[in-house]
Design a protein around this motif. Structure first.
Motif, PDB file in Angstrom:
ATOM      1  N   MET A 207       1.136  -1.014   0.017  1.00 14.54           N
ATOM      2  CA  MET A 207      -0.104  -0.122  -0.165  1.00 14.54           C
ATOM      3  C   MET A 207       0.912   1.656   0.224  1.00 14.54           C
ATOM      4  O   MET A 207       1.769   1.257   1.001  1.00 14.54           O
ATOM      5  CB  MET A 207      -0.804  -0.087   0.935  1.00 14.54           C
ATOM      6  N   LYS A 208       0.591   1.961  -1.067  1.00 19.04           N
ATOM      7  CA  LYS A 208       1.359   3.323  -1.017  1.00 19.04           C
ATOM      8  C   LYS A 208       1.157   4.526  -0.715  1.00 19.04           C
ATOM      9  O   LYS A 208      -0.540   4.918   0.073  1.00 19.04           O
ATOM     10  CB  LYS A 208       1.468   3.652  -2.119  1.00 19.04           C
ATOM     11  N   THR A 209       2.316   4.697   1.460  1.00 15.39           N
ATOM     12  CA  THR A 209       1.057   5.920   1.952  1.00 15.39           C
ATOM     13  C   THR A 209       2.504   6.856   2.248  1.00 15.39           C
ATOM     14  O   THR A 209       3.565   6.582   2.187  1.00 15.39           O
ATOM     15  CB  THR A 209       1.307   4.814   2.913  1.00 15.39           C
ATOM     16  N   LEU A 210       1.473   8.014   2.330  1.00 12.61           N
ATOM     17  CA  LEU A 210       2.155   9.652   2.507  1.00 12.61           C
ATOM     18  C   LEU A 210       1.949   9.214   3.929  1.00 12.61           C
ATOM     19  O   LEU A 210       0.948   9.610   4.530  1.00 12.61           O
ATOM     20  CB  LEU A 210       1.168  10.674   1.994  1.00 12.61           C
ATOM     21  N   ILE A 211       3.313   9.652   4.740  1.00 18.43           N
ATOM     22  CA  ILE A 211       3.681  10.267   6.234  1.00 18.43           C
ATOM     23  C   ILE A 211       3.734  11.546   5.809  1.00 18.43           C
ATOM     24  O   ILE A 211       4.656  11.279   5.485  1.00 18.43           O
ATOM     25  CB  ILE A 211       4.405   9.298   6.808  1.00 18.43           C
ATOM     26  N   LEU A 212       3.474  12.204   7.061  1.00 26.30           N
ATOM     27  CA  LEU A 212       3.420  13.824   7.149  1.00 26.30           C
ATOM     28  C   LEU A 212       3.912  13.608   8.403  1.00 26.30           C
ATOM     29  O   LEU A 212       3.125  13.466   9.376  1.00 26.30           O
ATOM     30  CB  LEU A 212       2.101  14.489   7.234  1.00 26.30           C
ATOM     31  N   GLY A 213       5.234  14.187   8.405  1.00 23.87           N
ATOM     32  CA  GLY A 213       6.563  13.774   8.602  1.00 23.87           C
ATOM     33  C   GLY A 213       6.675  15.108   9.827  1.00 23.87           C
ATOM     34  O   GLY A 213       6.145  16.422   9.683  1.00 23.87           O
ATOM     35  N   GLY A 214       8.450  14.646  10.076  1.00 27.87           N
ATOM     36  CA  GLY A 214       8.615  15.563  10.710  1.00 27.87           C
ATOM     37  C   GLY A 214       9.637  15.539  12.101  1.00 27.87           C
ATOM     38  O   GLY A 214      10.220  15.901  12.483  1.00 27.87           O
ATOM     39  N   THR A 215       8.381  14.317  12.821  1.00 30.17           N
ATOM     40  CA  THR A 215       8.456  14.217  14.465  1.00 30.17           C
ATOM     41  C   THR A 215       9.469  12.272  14.230  1.00 30.17           C
ATOM     42  O   THR A 215       9.409  12.185  13.367  1.00 30.17           O
ATOM     43  CB  THR A 215       6.935  13.949  14.760  1.00 30.17           C
ATOM     44  N   ARG A 216       9.596  12.252  15.483  1.00 34.53           N
ATOM     45  CA  ARG A 216      10.268  10.865  15.855  1.00 34.53           C
ATOM     46  C   ARG A 216       9.154  10.067  15.432  1.00 34.53           C
ATOM     47  O   ARG A 216       9.241   8.955  15.248  1.00 34.53           O
ATOM     48  CB  ARG A 216      10.693  11.209  17.146  1.00 34.53           C
ATOM     49  N   GLU A 217       8.198  10.452  15.826  1.00 32.08           N
ATOM     50  CA  GLU A 217       7.137   9.402  15.567  1.00 32.08           C
ATOM     51  C   GLU A 217       7.312   8.930  14.142  1.00 32.08           C
ATOM     52  O   GLU A 217       6.240   7.617  13.588  1.00 32.08           O
ATOM     53  CB  GLU A 217       6.320   9.976  15.733  1.00 32.08           C
ATOM     54  N   ALA A 218       6.931  10.070  13.849  1.00 37.32           N
ATOM     55  CA  ALA A 218       6.859   9.214  12.319  1.00 37.32           C
ATOM     56  C   ALA A 218       8.517   8.810  11.338  1.00 37.32           C
ATOM     57  O   ALA A 218       7.486   8.037  10.483  1.00 37.32           O
ATOM     58  CB  ALA A 218       7.118  11.166  11.092  1.00 37.32           C
ATOM     59  N   ARG A 219       9.346   9.516  12.462  1.00 34.40           N
ATOM     60  CA  ARG A 219      10.050   7.996  11.452  1.00 34.40           C
ATOM     61  C   ARG A 219       9.703   6.973  11.440  1.00 34.40           C
ATOM     62  O   ARG A 219      10.092   6.270  11.137  1.00 34.40           O
ATOM     63  CB  ARG A 219      11.897   8.917  11.639  1.00 34.40           C
ATOM     64  N   GLU A 220      10.176   7.133  12.907  1.00 30.88           N
ATOM     65  CA  GLU A 220       9.766   5.195  13.567  1.00 30.88           C
ATOM     66  C   GLU A 220       8.670   4.751  12.819  1.00 30.88           C
ATOM     67  O   GLU A 220       8.739   3.407  11.797  1.00 30.88           O
ATOM     68  CB  GLU A 220       9.610   5.578  14.845  1.00 30.88           C
ATOM     69  N   LEU A 221       7.105   5.214  12.575  1.00 27.24           N
ATOM     70  CA  LEU A 221       6.732   4.849  12.006  1.00 27.24           C
ATOM     71  C   LEU A 221       6.869   4.056  10.402  1.00 27.24           C
ATOM     72  O   LEU A 221       6.512   3.610  10.103  1.00 27.24           O
ATOM     73  CB  LEU A 221       4.997   6.059  11.848  1.00 27.24           C
ATOM     74  N   ALA A 222       7.439   5.381   9.768  1.00 28.98           N
ATOM     75  CA  ALA A 222       7.976   5.522   8.877  1.00 28.98           C
ATOM     76  C   ALA A 222       9.096   3.417   8.128  1.00 28.98           C
ATOM     77  O   ALA A 222       9.656   2.937   7.503  1.00 28.98           O
ATOM     78  CB  ALA A 222       8.843   6.405   7.974  1.00 28.98           C
ATOM     79  N   ASP A 223       9.811   3.510   9.484  1.00 27.96           N
ATOM     80  CA  ASP A 223      11.181   2.434   9.447  1.00 27.96           C
ATOM     81  C   ASP A 223      10.045   0.897   9.558  1.00 27.96           C
ATOM     82  O   ASP A 223      10.687   0.500   8.893  1.00 27.96           O
ATOM     83  CB  ASP A 223      11.707   2.976  10.771  1.00 27.96           C
TER      84      ASP A 223
END
Length: 176
Positions: free
Chosen positions: A1-17
């Motif tokens: 599934m192609k997913t856009l993560i709007l991030g810039g936070t530590r939580e967003a980086r961990e979720l992307a990983d």
């Protein structure tokens, strides 16, 4: 599934990983571009705005995005509203990830204000030394404040600063 993560936070980086590794999602992370040298997540990264909800809707449709995760900073209200509107317009699922807020405890003295201008007014009435950790973009609201400010930010403020201050440039997360 192609997913856009709007991030810039530590939580967003961990979720992307986690999502790209363990779960096999195709992740595109989007950073607002507010920090000069961001810590980049794994996978594809885009930096900069979308041009409002309509621009984001067009980008989502044009890039085959199937789901949106909003893991932005709690102060990033504009992109949160735009993500909700754009995803709804396309019928895409959207998940809003928020770190838990601080909890008030016995002995605390919380003063709630609706914006930075009123925070600057309130700070002047509360004491002569202020630890200001609001990010570099909001510091100018305190530029005419009396007292001494320890300003913690990732990058130096670009606008006006309080006359008496010390700048502490550091990137969280921090331990107590």
């Amino acid at each position: 599934m192609k997913t856009l993560i709007l991030g810039g936070t530590r939580e967003a980086r961990e979720l992307a990983d986690i999502a790209s590794g363990e779960r096999g999602f195709e992740i595109v992370s989007s950073l607002a571009g507010r920090v000069r040298a961001p810590v980049l997540p794994v996978g594809e990264v885009r930096v900069g705005g979308f041009g409002g909800a309509e621009g984001l809707r067009e980008w989502l449709a044009g890039n085959g995005i199937e789901a949106v995760v909003d893991a932005t900073h709690p102060f990033a209200g504009g992109i949160t509203a735009n993500a909700a509107a754009a995803a709804a317009a396309l019928g895409l699922p959207v998940l809003h990830v928020r770190r838990p807020g601080w909890l008030e405890r016995d002995g605390d003295r919380w003063v709630r204000v609706p914006d930075l201008a009123l925070a600057a007014e309130a700070a002047a009435a509360l004491g002569k030394r202020v630890f200001l950790t609001i990010g570099r973009q909001g510091v100018a609201a305190f530029a005419n404040s009396e007292g001494w400010f320890l300003i913690r930010a990732i990058d130096p403020p670009e606008g006006a600063v309080p006359p008496q201050h010390e700048l502490l440039l550091a990137r969280g997360p921090f331990s107590v």
